[in-house]
Write an enzyme that holds these catalytic residues in place. Structure first.
Site, short mmCIF file in Angstrom:
data_model
loop_
_atom_site.label_atom_id
_atom_site.label_comp_id
_atom_site.label_asym_id
_atom_site.label_seq_id
_atom_site.Cartn_x
_atom_site.Cartn_y
_atom_site.Cartn_z
N THR A 10 0.81 -1.22 0.00
CA THR A 10 0.00 0.00 0.00
C THR A 10 0.84 1.28 0.00
O THR A 10 2.05 1.25 0.24
CB THR A 10 -0.91 0.04 1.24
OG1 THR A 10 -0.10 0.16 2.42
CG2 THR A 10 -1.78 -1.20 1.34
N ASP A 11 0.14 2.38 -0.23
CA ASP A 11 0.76 3.69 -0.09
C ASP A 11 0.57 4.16 1.35
O ASP A 11 0.05 3.42 2.19
CB ASP A 11 0.16 4.68 -1.10
CG ASP A 11 -1.33 4.91 -0.92
OD1 ASP A 11 -1.90 4.57 0.14
OD2 ASP A 11 -1.95 5.44 -1.87
N VAL A 12 0.97 5.38 1.64
CA VAL A 12 0.90 5.90 3.00
C VAL A 12 -0.54 5.97 3.52
O VAL A 12 -0.77 5.92 4.72
CB VAL A 12 1.61 7.28 3.10
CG1 VAL A 12 0.80 8.36 2.41
CG2 VAL A 12 1.89 7.65 4.53
N GLY A 13 -1.51 6.01 2.61
CA GLY A 13 -2.92 6.04 3.02
C GLY A 13 -3.54 4.67 3.19
O GLY A 13 -4.72 4.55 3.48
N VAL A 15 -3.84 2.35 0.80
CA VAL A 15 -4.50 1.92 -0.43
C VAL A 15 -3.49 1.15 -1.28
O VAL A 15 -2.34 1.57 -1.43
CB VAL A 15 -5.06 3.13 -1.21
CG1 VAL A 15 -5.65 2.71 -2.55
CG2 VAL A 15 -6.10 3.87 -0.37
#
Length: 126
Positions: A10-13, A15
């Site tokens: 995932t990314d930092v969010g 997702v």
């Protein structure tokens, strides 16, 4: 095949990165071989992606359990096409059509022999 989304996916969010859906589908294709005590690298050669068509419907997130379903769409002399769909619960979130080409160990396209075709049919035909 089921797969859980980990932080590294995932990314930092939280997702899932778009490219990781391709990785999830690759793992499911490889797992189909491994579950039947086969190796994706066969005596006659192996398969490479020739064409990919991907549709992103919804995002997967950190911690989600995903179900990857794989279906054989078409088989030709030196290639076959699969449709892979990723679900979260019963909701379709991603779909991939991939054309895989059989190549020999010098990277030349090669017709599949009957044994190789039989393996592919046993793995992906329902």
């Amino acid at each position: 095949m089921q797969i859980r989304v980990y932080y590294e996916d995932t990314d930092v969010g939280g997702v899932v990165y778009h490219s990781n859906y391709l990785n999830f589908c690759e793992r499911a294709r490889s797992e189909a071989f491994f579950k039947r005590s086969k190796n994706p690298i066969l005596e006659s050669g192996h398969f490479v992606a020739r064409k990919i068509n991907a549709d992103f419907f919804k995002s997967a997130k950190l911690g989600d359990m995903l179900d990857i379903q794989t279906q054989l769409i078409e088989m030709k002399a030196a290639s076959f096409m699969l449709k892979q769909t990723i679900f979260r619960d019963d909701e379709k979130i991603f779909e991939l059509e991939i054309l895989l080409v059989h190549i020999d160990f010098s990277a030349k396209i090669q017709r599949m022999n009957q044994e190789t075709k039989g393996i592919i049919l046993s793995l992906f035909e329902e």
